[in-house]
Enzyme design. Sequence first.
Site, PDB file in Angstrom:
ATOM      1  N   PHE A 140       0.851  -1.195   0.000  1.00  0.00           N
ATOM      2  CA  PHE A 140       0.000   0.000   0.000  1.00  0.00           C
ATOM      3  C   PHE A 140       0.879   1.234   0.000  1.00  0.00           C
ATOM      4  O   PHE A 140       1.738   1.396   0.860  1.00  0.00           O
ATOM      5  CB  PHE A 140      -0.922   0.031   1.221  1.00  0.00           C
ATOM      6  CG  PHE A 140      -1.936   1.156   1.132  1.00  0.00           C
ATOM      7  CD1 PHE A 140      -3.119   0.993   0.430  1.00  0.00           C
ATOM      8  CD2 PHE A 140      -1.676   2.387   1.706  1.00  0.00           C
ATOM      9  CE1 PHE A 140      -4.031   2.037   0.309  1.00  0.00           C
ATOM     10  CE2 PHE A 140      -2.580   3.436   1.602  1.00  0.00           C
ATOM     11  CZ  PHE A 140      -3.761   3.263   0.897  1.00  0.00           C
ATOM     12  N   ASP A 225       9.281   2.803   1.435  1.00  0.00           N
ATOM     13  CA  ASP A 225       8.113   3.522   1.942  1.00  0.00           C
ATOM     14  C   ASP A 225       8.075   3.321   3.456  1.00  0.00           C
ATOM     15  O   ASP A 225       7.654   2.274   3.951  1.00  0.00           O
ATOM     16  CB  ASP A 225       6.850   2.971   1.268  1.00  0.00           C
ATOM     17  CG  ASP A 225       5.582   3.660   1.766  1.00  0.00           C
ATOM     18  OD1 ASP A 225       5.625   4.259   2.854  1.00  0.00           O
ATOM     19  OD2 ASP A 225       4.553   3.566   1.071  1.00  0.00           O
ATOM     20  N   LYS A 254       2.576  10.191   8.156  1.00  0.00           N
ATOM     21  CA  LYS A 254       1.932   9.653   9.363  1.00  0.00           C
ATOM     22  C   LYS A 254       2.531  10.210  10.657  1.00  0.00           C
ATOM     23  O   LYS A 254       2.277  11.350  11.013  1.00  0.00           O
ATOM     24  CB  LYS A 254       1.959   8.117   9.332  1.00  0.00           C
ATOM     25  CG  LYS A 254       0.967   7.550   8.291  1.00  0.00           C
ATOM     26  CD  LYS A 254       0.705   6.092   8.530  1.00  0.00           C
ATOM     27  CE  LYS A 254      -0.204   5.478   7.502  1.00  0.00           C
ATOM     28  NZ  LYS A 254      -1.623   5.650   7.780  1.00  0.00           N
TER      29      LYS A 254
END
Length: 399
Positions: A140, A225, A254
Amino acid sequence: MSGNQAVAARVQAVLTPNYRQQPVALVRGEGVRVWDADGREYLDFLGGVAVNLLGHCHPSLVKALEQQARTVWHVSNHYFIPGQAALAEALLAETPWARRAFFCNSGCEANEAMLKLARKFHSDQGHPERHEIVSCTDSFHGRTLFTVTVGGQEKYQHGFEPLVPGVRHIPFGDVKALEAAITDRTAAFVVEPIMGESGVVVPPPGYLQAARELTRRRGALLCLDEIQTGVGRTGTFWAHQAEGIEPDVISSAKGLGGGFPIGAILASEAVGQHLSAGSHGTTFGGNPLACAVALAVLAELKGGVLAASRPVAARLRAGLLAAGARVASVRGQGLLLGVVLRGGGAADVMREARDRGLLVNAIGDDVLRLAPPLTLTPAEADLAVARLSAALAAAPAKA
Ligand SMILES: Cc1ncc(COP(=O)(O)O)c(C=O)c1O
Protein backbone atom coordinates in the site's frame (compact mmCIF):
# COMPACT_ATOMS: atom_id res chain seq x y z
CA MET A 1 -30.74 9.93 18.62
CA SER A 2 -27.36 9.65 20.37
CA GLY A 3 -24.53 12.13 19.85
CA ASN A 4 -22.66 9.61 17.71
CA GLN A 5 -25.74 8.92 15.59
CA ALA A 6 -26.40 12.62 15.07
CA VAL A 7 -22.87 13.21 13.75
CA ALA A 8 -23.07 10.10 11.55
CA ALA A 9 -26.36 11.27 10.02
CA ARG A 10 -24.97 14.70 9.18
CA VAL A 11 -21.76 13.25 7.71
CA GLN A 12 -23.60 10.68 5.64
CA ALA A 13 -25.95 13.33 4.27
CA VAL A 14 -23.25 15.54 2.80
CA LEU A 15 -19.94 13.71 2.34
CA THR A 16 -18.98 11.41 -0.49
CA PRO A 17 -19.58 7.86 0.71
CA ASN A 18 -16.01 6.59 0.18
CA TYR A 19 -15.30 5.70 3.82
CA ARG A 20 -16.82 2.92 5.90
CA GLN A 21 -16.74 4.63 9.29
CA GLN A 22 -17.36 2.85 12.54
CA PRO A 23 -20.48 4.16 14.33
CA VAL A 24 -18.49 6.48 16.55
CA ALA A 25 -17.61 10.20 16.34
CA LEU A 26 -14.41 10.95 18.22
CA VAL A 27 -14.54 14.48 19.57
CA ARG A 28 -11.73 14.82 22.14
CA GLY A 29 -8.40 13.19 22.95
CA GLU A 30 -5.69 13.22 25.59
CA GLY A 31 -2.70 10.90 25.48
CA VAL A 32 -3.83 7.42 24.47
CA ARG A 33 -7.43 8.19 25.41
CA VAL A 34 -10.23 9.51 23.20
CA TRP A 35 -13.86 10.32 23.90
CA ASP A 36 -16.83 9.99 21.58
CA ALA A 37 -19.80 12.31 21.10
CA ASP A 38 -21.70 10.40 23.79
CA GLY A 39 -18.91 10.86 26.33
CA ARG A 40 -17.60 7.26 26.15
CA GLU A 41 -13.88 6.83 26.73
CA TYR A 42 -11.60 4.57 24.68
CA LEU A 43 -7.96 3.55 24.59
CA ASP A 44 -6.95 4.59 21.10
CA PHE A 45 -4.76 1.79 19.76
CA LEU A 46 -5.35 2.74 16.14
CA GLY A 47 -3.93 6.23 16.71
CA GLY A 48 -5.38 7.83 13.59
CA VAL A 49 -3.91 4.90 11.61
CA ALA A 50 -0.41 4.93 13.08
CA VAL A 51 -0.25 8.74 13.08
CA ASN A 52 -0.60 9.99 16.66
CA LEU A 53 2.92 9.06 17.66
CA LEU A 54 2.78 10.96 20.95
CA GLY A 55 -0.92 10.42 21.60
CA HIS A 56 -3.57 13.11 21.43
CA CYS A 57 -2.88 16.75 22.25
CA HIS A 58 0.67 16.21 23.56
CA PRO A 59 1.59 19.39 25.49
CA SER A 60 4.87 19.96 23.55
CA LEU A 61 3.06 19.68 20.22
CA VAL A 62 0.25 21.95 21.34
CA LYS A 63 2.83 24.51 22.48
CA ALA A 64 4.78 24.33 19.21
CA LEU A 65 1.57 24.70 17.18
CA GLU A 66 0.29 27.61 19.26
CA GLN A 67 3.62 29.42 19.10
CA GLN A 68 3.88 28.99 15.34
CA ALA A 69 0.22 29.97 14.90
CA ARG A 70 1.03 33.33 16.47
CA THR A 71 4.10 33.82 14.26
CA VAL A 72 3.28 32.90 10.67
CA TRP A 73 1.07 30.17 9.17
CA HIS A 74 1.78 29.94 5.51
CA VAL A 75 4.04 31.68 3.02
CA SER A 76 4.50 29.09 0.19
CA ASN A 77 7.67 27.71 -1.29
CA HIS A 78 8.24 30.92 -3.24
CA TYR A 79 10.21 31.94 -0.13
CA PHE A 80 12.69 30.32 2.24
CA ILE A 81 11.12 28.79 5.35
CA PRO A 82 13.41 28.48 8.39
CA GLY A 83 11.32 25.65 9.90
CA GLN A 84 12.01 23.52 6.81
CA ALA A 85 15.75 23.88 7.34
CA ALA A 86 15.46 22.98 11.02
CA LEU A 87 13.23 19.98 10.31
CA ALA A 88 15.41 18.74 7.45
CA GLU A 89 18.52 19.08 9.63
CA ALA A 90 16.86 17.12 12.43
CA LEU A 91 15.67 14.36 10.06
CA LEU A 92 18.97 14.10 8.22
CA ALA A 93 20.81 13.86 11.55
CA GLU A 94 18.84 10.64 12.15
CA THR A 95 19.53 9.41 8.61
CA PRO A 96 23.29 9.46 7.96
CA TRP A 97 23.15 8.27 4.32
CA ALA A 98 20.64 10.98 3.30
CA ARG A 99 21.53 14.56 2.38
CA ARG A 100 18.36 16.05 0.89
CA ALA A 101 14.78 16.46 2.10
CA PHE A 102 11.59 17.41 0.27
CA PHE A 103 8.42 18.22 2.22
CA CYS A 104 4.80 17.69 1.25
CA ASN A 105 1.52 17.10 3.05
CA SER A 106 0.71 13.40 3.13
CA GLY A 107 1.95 9.90 2.53
CA CYS A 108 0.74 9.48 -1.03
CA GLU A 109 2.29 12.81 -1.96
CA ALA A 110 5.61 11.71 -0.47
CA ASN A 111 5.46 8.49 -2.47
CA GLU A 112 4.41 10.37 -5.60
CA ALA A 113 7.52 12.54 -5.20
CA MET A 114 9.70 9.48 -4.55
CA LEU A 115 8.40 7.70 -7.65
CA LYS A 116 8.76 10.75 -9.87
CA LEU A 117 12.27 11.32 -8.54
CA ALA A 118 13.24 7.71 -9.31
CA ARG A 119 12.20 8.16 -12.94
CA LYS A 120 13.79 11.57 -13.25
CA PHE A 121 17.08 10.35 -11.80
CA HIS A 122 17.50 7.91 -14.68
CA SER A 123 16.00 10.19 -17.31
CA ASP A 124 18.48 12.95 -16.39
CA GLN A 125 21.28 10.51 -17.09
CA GLY A 126 20.04 9.80 -20.58
CA HIS A 127 18.10 6.65 -19.66
CA PRO A 128 14.41 7.49 -19.98
CA GLU A 129 13.80 3.83 -20.86
CA ARG A 130 14.80 3.03 -17.33
CA HIS A 131 11.37 4.00 -16.03
CA GLU A 132 9.87 0.79 -14.69
CA ILE A 133 8.81 0.63 -11.07
CA VAL A 134 8.93 -2.76 -9.39
CA SER A 135 6.77 -3.09 -6.29
CA CYS A 136 4.96 -5.73 -4.28
CA THR A 137 1.55 -7.23 -4.76
CA ASP A 138 -0.75 -6.21 -1.91
CA SER A 139 1.51 -3.40 -0.78
CA PHE A 140 0.00 0.00 0.00
CA HIS A 141 1.50 3.28 -1.13
CA GLY A 142 -1.48 5.66 -1.30
CA ARG A 143 -4.45 6.61 -3.44
CA THR A 144 -3.15 8.93 -6.15
CA LEU A 145 -3.20 7.24 -9.53
CA PHE A 146 0.55 6.53 -9.52
CA THR A 147 0.66 5.28 -5.93
CA VAL A 148 -2.50 3.20 -6.26
CA THR A 149 -0.94 1.61 -9.36
CA VAL A 150 2.26 0.88 -7.47
CA GLY A 151 0.28 -0.58 -4.54
CA GLY A 152 -0.87 -3.44 -6.70
CA GLN A 153 -4.23 -3.99 -4.98
CA GLU A 154 -6.96 -4.40 -7.57
CA LYS A 155 -9.73 -3.44 -5.16
CA TYR A 156 -8.27 0.07 -4.94
CA GLN A 157 -7.66 0.35 -8.68
CA HIS A 158 -10.99 -0.84 -10.00
CA GLY A 159 -12.84 1.79 -12.00
CA PHE A 160 -9.88 4.19 -12.15
CA GLU A 161 -8.18 2.60 -15.14
CA PRO A 162 -6.17 3.22 -17.21
CA LEU A 163 -3.47 3.04 -14.57
CA VAL A 164 0.03 4.47 -14.81
CA PRO A 165 2.12 2.41 -17.25
CA GLY A 166 5.47 0.86 -16.39
CA VAL A 167 4.70 -0.76 -13.03
CA ARG A 168 5.43 -4.45 -12.26
CA HIS A 169 4.42 -6.41 -9.19
CA ILE A 170 6.16 -9.27 -7.44
CA PRO A 171 5.34 -11.18 -4.25
CA PHE A 172 6.59 -9.50 -1.05
CA GLY A 173 9.57 -11.22 0.56
CA ASP A 174 10.51 -13.26 -2.51
CA VAL A 175 14.15 -12.61 -3.42
CA LYS A 176 14.06 -14.84 -6.50
CA ALA A 177 11.08 -12.93 -7.91
CA LEU A 178 12.91 -9.67 -7.24
CA GLU A 179 16.00 -10.96 -8.98
CA ALA A 180 13.92 -11.84 -12.04
CA ALA A 181 12.00 -8.53 -12.05
CA ILE A 182 14.87 -6.05 -11.87
CA THR A 183 16.23 -5.38 -15.33
CA ASP A 184 18.04 -2.58 -17.12
CA ARG A 185 14.63 -0.94 -17.51
CA THR A 186 13.99 -0.76 -13.77
CA ALA A 187 14.06 2.70 -12.24
CA ALA A 188 13.43 1.55 -8.69
CA PHE A 189 12.21 -1.16 -6.40
CA VAL A 190 9.68 0.38 -4.01
CA VAL A 191 8.89 -1.52 -0.84
CA GLU A 192 7.60 -1.13 2.71
CA PRO A 193 10.00 -2.51 5.34
CA ILE A 194 6.89 -3.99 7.00
CA MET A 195 3.63 -4.02 5.03
CA GLY A 196 1.27 -2.13 7.34
CA GLU A 197 -2.09 -1.91 5.58
CA SER A 198 -1.85 -5.51 4.39
CA GLY A 199 -1.77 -6.81 7.94
CA VAL A 200 1.61 -5.92 9.44
CA VAL A 201 3.49 -8.41 7.27
CA VAL A 202 7.17 -8.77 8.10
CA PRO A 203 9.49 -9.97 5.32
CA PRO A 204 11.85 -12.92 5.86
CA PRO A 205 15.22 -12.07 7.44
CA GLY A 206 17.71 -10.72 4.93
CA TYR A 207 15.07 -9.59 2.41
CA LEU A 208 15.87 -5.88 2.56
CA GLN A 209 19.62 -6.55 2.48
CA ALA A 210 19.11 -8.72 -0.62
CA ALA A 211 16.99 -5.97 -2.19
CA ARG A 212 19.74 -3.43 -1.48
CA GLU A 213 22.38 -5.69 -2.97
CA LEU A 214 20.37 -6.49 -6.10
CA THR A 215 19.23 -2.96 -6.86
CA ARG A 216 22.75 -1.59 -6.41
CA ARG A 217 24.26 -4.27 -8.63
CA ARG A 218 21.72 -3.63 -11.41
CA GLY A 219 21.75 0.17 -11.22
CA ALA A 220 18.18 0.55 -9.91
CA LEU A 221 17.23 2.65 -6.89
CA LEU A 222 15.99 1.19 -3.63
CA CYS A 223 13.08 3.32 -2.44
CA LEU A 224 11.60 2.48 0.95
CA ASP A 225 8.11 3.52 1.94
CA GLU A 226 8.61 4.27 5.65
CA ILE A 227 5.33 6.15 5.92
CA GLN A 228 3.90 3.74 8.45
CA THR A 229 7.11 2.22 9.84
CA GLY A 230 9.21 5.36 10.30
CA VAL A 231 9.84 7.98 12.99
CA GLY A 232 10.25 5.49 15.82
CA ARG A 233 7.11 3.45 15.20
CA THR A 234 9.01 0.16 14.92
CA GLY A 235 11.52 0.82 17.72
CA THR A 236 14.33 2.34 15.65
CA PHE A 237 14.08 5.80 14.10
CA TRP A 238 13.59 4.19 10.68
CA ALA A 239 12.69 0.53 10.24
CA HIS A 240 15.49 0.06 7.70
CA GLN A 241 18.07 0.95 10.35
CA ALA A 242 17.30 -2.33 12.13
CA GLU A 243 18.33 -4.07 8.90
CA GLY A 244 21.61 -2.16 8.62
CA ILE A 245 20.98 -1.00 5.06
CA GLU A 246 21.24 2.33 3.27
CA PRO A 247 18.50 2.89 0.69
CA ASP A 248 18.56 5.67 -1.93
CA VAL A 249 15.28 7.37 -1.03
CA ILE A 250 12.70 6.96 1.73
CA SER A 251 9.26 8.44 2.18
CA SER A 252 7.74 9.48 5.49
CA ALA A 253 4.43 10.91 6.73
CA LYS A 254 1.93 9.65 9.36
CA GLY A 255 3.86 9.83 12.67
CA LEU A 256 6.16 12.58 11.43
CA GLY A 257 3.63 15.28 12.27
CA GLY A 258 2.12 13.49 15.26
CA GLY A 259 -1.32 14.25 13.83
CA PHE A 260 -0.53 17.43 11.89
CA PRO A 261 -0.44 16.63 8.16
CA ILE A 262 3.07 16.51 6.72
CA GLY A 263 4.97 14.20 4.38
CA ALA A 264 8.61 14.03 3.37
CA ILE A 265 11.13 12.24 1.29
CA LEU A 266 14.78 11.93 2.21
CA ALA A 267 17.30 11.13 -0.49
CA SER A 268 21.02 10.65 -0.94
CA GLU A 269 22.90 13.59 -2.45
CA ALA A 270 23.37 11.78 -5.77
CA VAL A 271 19.65 11.16 -6.14
CA GLY A 272 18.10 14.10 -4.30
CA GLN A 273 19.69 16.74 -6.50
CA HIS A 274 17.62 15.49 -9.44
CA LEU A 275 14.48 17.02 -7.98
CA SER A 276 15.80 20.11 -9.69
CA ALA A 277 14.43 23.67 -9.74
CA GLY A 278 10.91 23.70 -11.14
CA SER A 279 10.68 19.93 -11.54
CA HIS A 280 8.30 19.28 -8.67
CA GLY A 281 6.49 21.20 -5.97
CA THR A 282 3.52 21.80 -3.72
CA THR A 283 1.76 24.85 -2.35
CA PHE A 284 1.47 23.70 1.26
CA GLY A 285 4.44 21.32 1.55
CA GLY A 286 6.70 22.15 4.48
CA ASN A 287 4.27 24.76 5.74
CA PRO A 288 5.59 26.55 8.90
CA LEU A 289 2.86 25.06 11.11
CA ALA A 290 3.61 21.49 9.98
CA CYS A 291 7.37 21.96 10.35
CA ALA A 292 7.02 23.38 13.85
CA VAL A 293 4.92 20.45 15.04
CA ALA A 294 7.13 17.83 13.35
CA LEU A 295 10.21 19.40 14.96
CA ALA A 296 8.52 19.10 18.35
CA VAL A 297 7.75 15.42 17.60
CA LEU A 298 11.42 14.75 16.83
CA ALA A 299 12.56 16.61 19.94
CA GLU A 300 10.30 14.43 22.11
CA LEU A 301 11.54 11.23 20.47
CA LYS A 302 15.15 12.24 20.99
CA GLY A 303 14.37 13.43 24.51
CA GLY A 304 13.67 9.87 25.61
CA VAL A 305 10.26 8.88 24.24
CA LEU A 306 11.67 6.46 21.65
CA ALA A 307 13.96 4.72 24.16
CA ALA A 308 11.17 4.51 26.74
CA SER A 309 8.76 3.01 24.20
CA ARG A 310 10.88 -0.12 23.63
CA PRO A 311 10.26 -1.94 26.94
CA VAL A 312 6.57 -0.97 26.83
CA ALA A 313 6.34 -2.38 23.29
CA ALA A 314 7.93 -5.64 24.48
CA ARG A 315 5.50 -5.80 27.40
CA LEU A 316 2.51 -5.17 25.13
CA ARG A 317 3.66 -7.84 22.70
CA ALA A 318 4.10 -10.42 25.46
CA GLY A 319 0.71 -9.51 26.90
CA LEU A 320 -0.99 -9.87 23.52
CA LEU A 321 0.60 -13.26 22.94
CA ALA A 322 -0.88 -14.41 26.22
CA ALA A 323 -4.28 -12.77 25.64
CA GLY A 324 -6.07 -16.01 24.86
CA ALA A 325 -6.13 -19.16 22.77
CA ARG A 326 -7.50 -17.13 19.84
CA VAL A 327 -4.13 -15.40 19.42
CA ALA A 328 -2.10 -17.43 16.93
CA SER A 329 0.86 -15.03 16.77
CA VAL A 330 1.87 -11.41 17.11
CA ARG A 331 3.89 -9.94 14.28
CA GLY A 332 5.48 -6.57 13.62
CA GLN A 333 8.09 -4.48 15.39
CA GLY A 334 8.03 -1.94 18.19
CA LEU A 335 4.56 -0.40 18.39
CA LEU A 336 3.36 -1.52 14.98
CA LEU A 337 1.82 -4.86 15.82
CA GLY A 338 -0.46 -7.33 14.07
CA VAL A 339 -2.34 -9.80 16.23
CA VAL A 340 -3.05 -12.85 14.09
CA LEU A 341 -6.26 -14.59 15.13
CA ARG A 342 -6.92 -18.28 15.11
CA GLY A 343 -10.39 -18.81 13.65
CA GLY A 344 -10.78 -15.40 12.00
CA GLY A 345 -13.58 -13.02 12.95
CA ALA A 346 -11.32 -9.95 13.23
CA ALA A 347 -14.20 -7.55 12.53
CA ASP A 348 -16.24 -9.09 15.38
CA VAL A 349 -13.28 -8.80 17.76
CA MET A 350 -12.77 -5.18 16.71
CA ARG A 351 -16.43 -4.46 17.53
CA GLU A 352 -16.30 -6.25 20.87
CA ALA A 353 -13.07 -4.42 21.73
CA ARG A 354 -14.68 -1.09 20.87
CA ASP A 355 -17.65 -1.91 23.11
CA ARG A 356 -15.10 -2.52 25.90
CA GLY A 357 -13.27 0.76 25.32
CA LEU A 358 -10.42 -0.30 23.04
CA LEU A 359 -9.99 0.91 19.45
CA VAL A 360 -8.10 -1.41 17.14
CA ASN A 361 -8.25 -2.07 13.42
CA ALA A 362 -9.34 -5.29 11.70
CA ILE A 363 -7.40 -6.18 8.56
CA GLY A 364 -8.96 -8.94 6.52
CA ASP A 365 -10.57 -11.70 8.56
CA ASP A 366 -7.72 -12.65 10.83
CA VAL A 367 -5.50 -9.71 11.76
CA LEU A 368 -5.92 -6.87 14.24
CA ARG A 369 -3.54 -3.96 13.79
CA LEU A 370 -2.37 -2.02 16.82
CA ALA A 371 -0.44 1.24 16.59
CA PRO A 372 -0.65 2.95 19.99
CA PRO A 373 1.38 6.06 20.83
CA LEU A 374 5.05 5.74 21.79
CA THR A 375 4.15 7.47 25.04
CA LEU A 376 2.13 4.42 26.12
CA THR A 377 2.63 3.48 29.78
CA PRO A 378 2.93 -0.11 31.06
CA ALA A 379 -0.41 0.29 32.87
CA GLU A 380 -2.13 1.43 29.65
CA ALA A 381 -0.60 -1.50 27.75
CA ASP A 382 -1.88 -3.92 30.40
CA LEU A 383 -5.35 -2.37 30.35
CA ALA A 384 -5.52 -2.72 26.56
CA VAL A 385 -4.50 -6.37 26.79
CA ALA A 386 -7.20 -7.02 29.39
CA ARG A 387 -9.83 -5.37 27.18
CA LEU A 388 -8.70 -7.27 24.11
CA SER A 389 -8.68 -10.51 26.04
CA ALA A 390 -12.30 -9.92 27.06
CA ALA A 391 -13.21 -9.03 23.47
CA LEU A 392 -11.62 -12.24 22.20
CA ALA A 393 -13.62 -14.26 24.69
CA ALA A 394 -16.82 -12.51 23.60
CA ALA A 395 -16.23 -13.10 19.87
CA PRO A 396 -15.72 -16.82 19.45
CA ALA A 397 -13.78 -18.22 16.53
CA LYS A 398 -15.73 -18.62 13.29
CA ALA A 399 -14.11 -21.85 12.22
C1 LIG B 1 2.98 2.43 3.79
C2 LIG B 1 2.05 3.53 3.41
N1 LIG B 1 2.33 4.29 2.33
C3 LIG B 1 1.52 5.28 1.95
C4 LIG B 1 0.37 5.58 2.63
C5 LIG B 1 -0.52 6.71 2.16
O1 LIG B 1 -0.47 7.76 3.05
P1 LIG B 1 -1.62 8.89 3.00
O2 LIG B 1 -2.89 8.21 3.40
O3 LIG B 1 -1.15 9.91 4.00
O4 LIG B 1 -1.67 9.41 1.62
C6 LIG B 1 0.03 4.82 3.75
C7 LIG B 1 -1.23 5.09 4.47
O5 LIG B 1 -1.81 4.23 5.07
C8 LIG B 1 0.89 3.77 4.15
O6 LIG B 1 0.61 3.00 5.21
